[in-house]
Scaffold this motif. Structure first.
Motif, PDB file in Angstrom:
ATOM      1  N   ALA A  98      -5.989   6.758   0.936  1.00 52.95           N
ATOM      2  CA  ALA A  98      -6.462   5.506   1.526  1.00 52.95           C
ATOM      3  C   ALA A  98      -5.332   4.486   1.621  1.00 52.95           C
ATOM      4  O   ALA A  98      -5.183   3.787   2.640  1.00 52.95           O
ATOM      5  CB  ALA A  98      -7.614   4.949   0.697  1.00 52.95           C
ATOM      6  N   ALA A  99      -4.519   4.401   0.563  1.00 58.27           N
ATOM      7  CA  ALA A  99      -3.443   3.404   0.546  1.00 58.27           C
ATOM      8  C   ALA A  99      -2.409   3.676   1.634  1.00 58.27           C
ATOM      9  O   ALA A  99      -1.988   2.761   2.349  1.00 58.27           O
ATOM     10  CB  ALA A  99      -2.775   3.389  -0.834  1.00 58.27           C
ATOM     11  N   ILE A 100      -1.999   4.927   1.787  1.00 56.21           N
ATOM     12  CA  ILE A 100      -0.967   5.229   2.779  1.00 56.21           C
ATOM     13  C   ILE A 100      -1.504   5.071   4.207  1.00 56.21           C
ATOM     14  O   ILE A 100      -0.765   4.727   5.130  1.00 56.21           O
ATOM     15  CB  ILE A 100      -0.376   6.642   2.550  1.00 56.21           C
ATOM     16  CG1 ILE A 100       0.974   6.788   3.277  1.00 56.21           C
ATOM     17  CG2 ILE A 100      -1.330   7.713   2.991  1.00 56.21           C
ATOM     18  CD1 ILE A 100       2.073   5.932   2.719  1.00 56.21           C
ATOM     19  N   THR A 101      -2.801   5.255   4.393  1.00 58.69           N
ATOM     20  CA  THR A 101      -3.401   5.037   5.718  1.00 58.69           C
ATOM     21  C   THR A 101      -3.333   3.567   6.115  1.00 58.69           C
ATOM     22  O   THR A 101      -2.986   3.229   7.261  1.00 58.69           O
ATOM     23  CB  THR A 101      -4.859   5.516   5.722  1.00 58.69           C
ATOM     24  OG1 THR A 101      -4.899   6.920   5.448  1.00 58.69           O
ATOM     25  CG2 THR A 101      -5.513   5.261   7.075  1.00 58.69           C
ATOM     26  N   VAL A 102      -3.652   2.671   5.173  1.00 63.87           N
ATOM     27  CA  VAL A 102      -3.541   1.234   5.439  1.00 63.87           C
ATOM     28  C   VAL A 102      -2.097   0.871   5.798  1.00 63.87           C
ATOM     29  O   VAL A 102      -1.836   0.095   6.727  1.00 63.87           O
ATOM     30  CB  VAL A 102      -4.018   0.419   4.227  1.00 63.87           C
ATOM     31  CG1 VAL A 102      -3.714  -1.073   4.416  1.00 63.87           C
ATOM     32  CG2 VAL A 102      -5.518   0.629   4.003  1.00 63.87           C
TER      33      VAL A 102
ATOM     34  N   CYS B 260       0.828  -1.219   0.000  1.00 59.65           N
ATOM     35  CA  CYS B 260       0.000   0.000   0.000  1.00 59.65           C
ATOM     36  C   CYS B 260       0.859   1.265   0.000  1.00 59.65           C
ATOM     37  O   CYS B 260       0.516   2.256  -0.650  1.00 59.65           O
ATOM     38  CB  CYS B 260      -0.938  -0.020   1.199  1.00 59.65           C
ATOM     39  SG  CYS B 260      -2.187  -1.321   1.112  1.00 59.65           S
ATOM     40  N   GLY B 261       1.985   1.219   0.718  1.00 58.20           N
ATOM     41  CA  GLY B 261       2.885   2.361   0.686  1.00 58.20           C
ATOM     42  C   GLY B 261       3.431   2.607  -0.705  1.00 58.20           C
ATOM     43  O   GLY B 261       3.520   3.752  -1.169  1.00 58.20           O
ATOM     44  N   SER B 262       3.795   1.541  -1.397  1.00 55.12           N
ATOM     45  CA  SER B 262       4.313   1.675  -2.758  1.00 55.12           C
ATOM     46  C   SER B 262       3.230   2.156  -3.725  1.00 55.12           C
ATOM     47  O   SER B 262       3.510   2.926  -4.651  1.00 55.12           O
ATOM     48  CB  SER B 262       4.880   0.338  -3.235  1.00 55.12           C
ATOM     49  OG  SER B 262       5.984  -0.037  -2.446  1.00 55.12           O
ATOM     50  N   MET B 263       1.991   1.707  -3.523  1.00 50.07           N
ATOM     51  CA  MET B 263       0.901   2.163  -4.375  1.00 50.07           C
ATOM     52  C   MET B 263       0.778   3.688  -4.312  1.00 50.07           C
ATOM     53  O   MET B 263       0.658   4.361  -5.338  1.00 50.07           O
ATOM     54  CB  MET B 263      -0.417   1.511  -3.959  1.00 50.07           C
ATOM     55  CG  MET B 263      -1.603   1.890  -4.843  1.00 50.07           C
ATOM     56  SD  MET B 263      -3.205   1.281  -4.212  1.00 50.07           S
ATOM     57  CE  MET B 263      -2.889  -0.476  -4.098  1.00 50.07           C
TER      58      MET B 263
ATOM     59  N   ILE C  89      10.196   2.996  12.352  1.00 51.52           N
ATOM     60  CA  ILE C  89       9.827   3.273  10.964  1.00 51.52           C
ATOM     61  C   ILE C  89       8.494   4.008  10.867  1.00 51.52           C
ATOM     62  O   ILE C  89       8.212   4.679   9.872  1.00 51.52           O
ATOM     63  CB  ILE C  89       9.777   1.950  10.165  1.00 51.52           C
ATOM     64  CG1 ILE C  89      11.119   1.212  10.305  1.00 51.52           C
ATOM     65  CG2 ILE C  89       9.475   2.193   8.689  1.00 51.52           C
ATOM     66  CD1 ILE C  89      11.109  -0.186   9.732  1.00 51.52           C
ATOM     67  N   LEU C  90       7.650   3.921  11.899  1.00 51.66           N
ATOM     68  CA  LEU C  90       6.307   4.498  11.843  1.00 51.66           C
ATOM     69  C   LEU C  90       6.307   5.995  11.512  1.00 51.66           C
ATOM     70  O   LEU C  90       5.516   6.427  10.655  1.00 51.66           O
ATOM     71  CB  LEU C  90       5.574   4.234  13.155  1.00 51.66           C
ATOM     72  CG  LEU C  90       4.120   4.710  13.229  1.00 51.66           C
ATOM     73  CD1 LEU C  90       3.274   4.052  12.140  1.00 51.66           C
ATOM     74  CD2 LEU C  90       3.542   4.394  14.609  1.00 51.66           C
ATOM     75  N   PRO C  91       7.149   6.837  12.139  1.00 57.47           N
ATOM     76  CA  PRO C  91       7.120   8.265  11.790  1.00 57.47           C
ATOM     77  C   PRO C  91       7.425   8.541  10.321  1.00 57.47           C
ATOM     78  O   PRO C  91       6.938   9.535   9.756  1.00 57.47           O
ATOM     79  CB  PRO C  91       8.203   8.868  12.698  1.00 57.47           C
ATOM     80  CG  PRO C  91       8.317   7.923  13.838  1.00 57.47           C
ATOM     81  CD  PRO C  91       8.074   6.573  13.258  1.00 57.47           C
ATOM     82  N   TYR C  92       8.206   7.655   9.684  1.00 54.74           N
ATOM     83  CA  TYR C  92       8.513   7.840   8.269  1.00 54.74           C
ATOM     84  C   TYR C  92       7.261   7.693   7.410  1.00 54.74           C
ATOM     85  O   TYR C  92       7.063   8.424   6.433  1.00 54.74           O
ATOM     86  CB  TYR C  92       9.584   6.843   7.832  1.00 54.74           C
ATOM     87  CG  TYR C  92      10.952   7.158   8.399  1.00 54.74           C
ATOM     88  CD1 TYR C  92      11.841   7.961   7.703  1.00 54.74           C
ATOM     89  CD2 TYR C  92      11.339   6.664   9.642  1.00 54.74           C
ATOM     90  CE1 TYR C  92      13.092   8.265   8.224  1.00 54.74           C
ATOM     91  CE2 TYR C  92      12.580   6.965  10.171  1.00 54.74           C
ATOM     92  CZ  TYR C  92      13.453   7.767   9.466  1.00 54.74           C
ATOM     93  OH  TYR C  92      14.688   8.075   9.995  1.00 54.74           O
ATOM     94  N   PHE C  93       6.402   6.747   7.779  1.00 57.20           N
ATOM     95  CA  PHE C  93       5.171   6.554   7.016  1.00 57.20           C
ATOM     96  C   PHE C  93       4.194   7.712   7.245  1.00 57.20           C
ATOM     97  O   PHE C  93       3.452   8.091   6.345  1.00 57.20           O
ATOM     98  CB  PHE C  93       4.544   5.207   7.385  1.00 57.20           C
ATOM     99  CG  PHE C  93       5.197   4.033   6.716  1.00 57.20           C
ATOM    100  CD1 PHE C  93       4.586   3.394   5.656  1.00 57.20           C
ATOM    101  CD2 PHE C  93       6.436   3.567   7.141  1.00 57.20           C
ATOM    102  CE1 PHE C  93       5.187   2.317   5.023  1.00 57.20           C
ATOM    103  CE2 PHE C  93       7.050   2.495   6.525  1.00 57.20           C
ATOM    104  CZ  PHE C  93       6.430   1.863   5.464  1.00 57.20           C
TER     105      PHE C  93
END
Length: 416
Positions: free
Chosen positions: A393-397, A241-244, A298-302
């Motif tokens: 939506a993708a980055i939230t998942v 989802c991050g890559s999307m 890694i969470l803060p990066y997302f």
């Protein structure tokens, strides 16, 4: 305690650095946006069709890379990567000779084959074999100064090649970089530790040791065991989802910004700022995971990625676009740089190539899906405006998956 830094390990890391410079992340992901801007007219087709072909190439890569990873586990990294570099260079050269759409389709298959064989799966495995206590730092450094730095400059380089020499010259330039810089240096420098090379020689057809204790480099679970663990799917969907959201946006960012009225030079500058963020994210996240030994680093990066990608999709002001692009890249760097690290810490190195091949495939699936969906949205609605809801939506998942990760199983020996 014996230092992990010695002549052999540093030479291998230098080879990995070069491999990342001439690898698919730099040569394809960082240049596709510029080619996407000119190929529809050159091949007398639409942006949707070009986007669809590029997406199909990514999905093909997703299907192939787990097998390439398994081959690296079974036969060794060099035996897979070196032929891959030659195929990669050849495909770029042949792309410079194409004339119609079906040529582009066929050559994307060849390019994808080369990209699969010389992907970051093999290079990450080399670093994981040589380094344990400093694995995140060295991997982050190689990715940041290799793929990350190359991704920062390749949008400008490819734009210059296309502007001055046409799109054919652009592809020929990429072929020359891969063949003349990449192949000889990777051939000379990239080596597995001697203990691991002998362990590989003792594996059976299933990748298990034959009549011997597993070497330290081979500790871990099998691919089948990994697939039965919930943590595998959290990593898989976080990466997909991050890559999307992030890679899909990266490949459309130049035409997207041009359609919003920005100049070509400004659009490529924004893309370069994003890749500068990738460098910062890859390097800093590698340092931090070694220091704190937890996936929560890694969470803060997302979260930064979410802020950045939404800024790029909604703003026209350079004072907002530049930091937004940097934040988007920062998050992407944390994702790309630590994908391999997460696999090594949750599943060990016994089947690292096969397991990382699957999470790497998740990135390709997400990238291809984001690429084609953003292209369809643009052609069906006349703009990229609705794309912000898709990437949001993708980055939230992705953020939710990372937030759900448990402590590492194969933690660094520094933690013990």
């Amino acid at each position: 305690m014996k230092s992990e830094f010695n002549r052999a390990s540093i030479s291998a890391a230098l080879g990995v650095w070069i491999g990342f410079i001439v690898g698919p992340n730099a040569m394809i992901a960082a240049t596709n946006s510029n080619f996407l801007n000119v190929l529809p007219d050159a091949l007398h087709t639409s942006r949707t069709q070009i986007s669809f072909v590029l997406a199909m190439a990514l999905w093909l890569n997703a299907a192939m890379v787990p097998f390439a990873g398994k081959a690296m586990d079974r036969f060794g990294v060099r035996q897979v990567i070196l032929p891959g570099i030659l195929i990669f260079a050849l495909a770029f050269f042949l792309l410079s000779r194409m004339g119609v759409l079906w040529h582009f389709v066929a050559l994307q298959v060849l390019l994808t084959t080369g990209a699969t064989l010389t992907s970051s799966v093999g290079y990450a495995k080399v670093i994981a074999m040589w380094f344990d206590r400093h694995r995140g730092f060295v991997l982050g450094l190689c990715v940041a100064l290799g793929a990350g730095a190359a991704q920062t400059i390749m949008p400008k380089v490819s734009s210059w090649l296309i502007t001055d020499h046409g799109w054919r010259g652009g592809y020929m330039g990429l072929s020359a970089i891969v063949l003349c810089l990449g192949f000889p240096l990777v051939y000379l420098l990239v080596r597995a530790p001697r203990a691991h090379a002998s362990s590989v020689a003792s594996l059976d057809a299933e990748g298990n040791p034959e009549g011997m204790e597993s070497a330290p480099e081979l500790l871990g679970v099998t691919r089948g065991q990994a697939l039965r663990q919930p943590v595998f799917y959290l990593v898989f969907f976080a990466i997909m989802c991050g890559s999307m959201a992030l890679l899909g946006t990266m490949q459309h960012v130049v035409p997207m910004l041009l359609e919003r009225g920005l100049a070509l030079g400004t659009a490529t500058t924004i893309m370069s700022c994003a890749f500068a963020g990738v460098v910062a994210g890859e390097f800093s996240s590698g340092f931090l995971v070694d220091r704190f030994n937890t996936p929560r680093v890694i969470l803060p990066y997302f979260v930064c990625a979410a802020i950045g990608v939404m800024t790029v999709h909604t703003q026209n002001d350079m004072f907002l676009l530049v930091p937004g692009a940097f934040l988007m890249g920062l998050g992407l760097g944390g994702e790309v740089g630590q994908n391999a690290y997460l696999v090594s810490r949750y599943f060990g190195l016994k089947a690292f190539g096969a397991i990382y091949g699957m999470t790497f495939a998740a990135s390709a699936v997400g990238n291809g899906t984001g690429l084609i969906l953003l292209g369809v949205i643009r052609d069906q609605t006349g703009s990229y405006e609705m794309g912000r809801y898709l990437v949001g939506a993708a980055i939230t998942v992705s953020i939710l998956c990372i937030a759900s990760l448990k402590p590492f199983v194969y933690a660094s020996r520094r933690a013990h």
